[in-house]
Write an enzyme that holds these catalytic residues in place. Structure first.
Site, PDB file in Angstrom:
ATOM      1  N   SER A   1      24.920   5.182  29.456  1.00 43.89           N
ATOM      2  CA  SER A   1      24.985   5.786  28.129  1.00 43.89           C
ATOM      3  C   SER A   1      26.174   5.324  27.300  1.00 43.89           C
ATOM      4  O   SER A   1      26.142   5.407  26.067  1.00 43.89           O
ATOM      5  CB  SER A   1      25.029   7.315  28.260  1.00 43.89           C
TER       6      SER A   1
ATOM      7  N   HIS B   1      31.114  11.804  25.639  1.00 49.89           N
ATOM      8  CA  HIS B   1      30.696  10.457  25.283  1.00 49.89           C
ATOM      9  C   HIS B   1      31.406  10.017  24.003  1.00 49.89           C
ATOM     10  O   HIS B   1      31.805  10.852  23.193  1.00 49.89           O
ATOM     11  CB  HIS B   1      29.174  10.399  25.066  1.00 49.89           C
TER      12      HIS B   1
END
Length: 269
Positions: free
Chosen positions: A44, A251
């Site tokens: 990711s 993230h």
């Protein structure tokens, strides 16, 4: 007088030839750069989770138009670009599902992988929801996995990449430190937990760097580019825990992709 004119004419011819050769060399270099074939694989952090603007065609892989591989391709206009990185990917997912575009013609490969294998998502969840001692124990388990099991898994990915793209320059990118210690966060994890999580990230990066070097790959650390932009910094390029969108927690934001990851790939491509 005639000799001077002849010398001048000869000099002009030589200069013209040099300029022509220089121009030809430049054109050749430009053509070579434009002919580069680039493949971006990984998890990711490469697909761009957290950056938004996801390509609907990528489904659960959540490949973002703001992810660093897309930004690099837009800036460099390679002759071909394949973007197979996928949210949630582990090492076996890369070897099984992402290496199809690689070939003997591939010039550049970027990869982020290892964090999911080491269970970092579970580490973060454990630390947010449980006591400090439970958090520190889970961090220790993750570091033990990085020492005992992850190296062989990384080798399997790196060997597969090299086998399919024998001439490619392979850039292995690491992970940022998540927290600025003694920063602006007033609640949540303790400083001990934040320090332990940062230490685990450093531990993972050291393992990635060692395996990359053993395979003749380049390791690109993003710790420096993210310094001053960790969670608790007041100018974070990382999402903190978000219970409304848990998948984007921890993230990089769009700024983290463009300011944290892209410059490192640029420096090592």
């Amino acid at each position: 007088m005639k000799l001077s004119r002849l010398a001048a004419l000869s000099s002009s011819i030589v200069l013209g030839a040099v300029l022509a050769l220089t121009g030809a060399g430049t054109a050749q270099a430009d053509t070579s750069a434009a002919a580069l074939d680039y493949v971006a694989v990984g998890d990711s952090y490469s697909s761009g989770v957290g950056a938004g603007s996801y390509d609907s065609a990528s489904g659960d892989c959540k490949r973002s138009t703001r992810a660093f591989p897309k930004l690099w391709a837009a800036a460099n206009a390679p002759s071909s670009f394949a973007f197979t990185a996928c949210s949630g990917a582990r090492t076996n997912d890369v070897t099984a599902n992402q290496l199809g575009p690689l070939s003997s013609a591939t010039d550049l490969v970027s990869v982020t992988i290892g964090g999911n294998d080491a269970g970092f998502a579970d580490v973060m969840t454990t630390c947010v929801l449980n006591s400090e001692s439970t958090c520190l124990n889970r961090v220790a388990q993750a570091k033990a996995y990085v020492d005992s099991t992850l190296p062989a898994r990384l080798d399997s990915v790196y060997n597969a990449i090299r086998a399919k793209a024998p001439s490619a320059r392979v850039v292995v990118l690491g992970y940022p430190r998540f927290y600025q210690l003694n920063g602006s966060c007033v609640a949540g994890l303790s400083e001990g937990e934040r320090a332990a999580i940062n230490g685990a990230s450093d531990h993972l990066n050291a393992a990635l760097a060692k395996r990359a070097a053993n395979h003749g790959f380049t390791f690109g650390s993003v710790v420096g580019t993210f310094t001053g932009h960790e969670i608790c910094s007041g100018s974070s390029w990382l999402h903190s825990v978000n219970w409304l969108n848990i998948g984007e927690s921890y993230h990089p934001t769009a700024a983290g992709q463009s300011g944290g990851y892209l410059p490192v790939l640029n420096a090592n491509d």
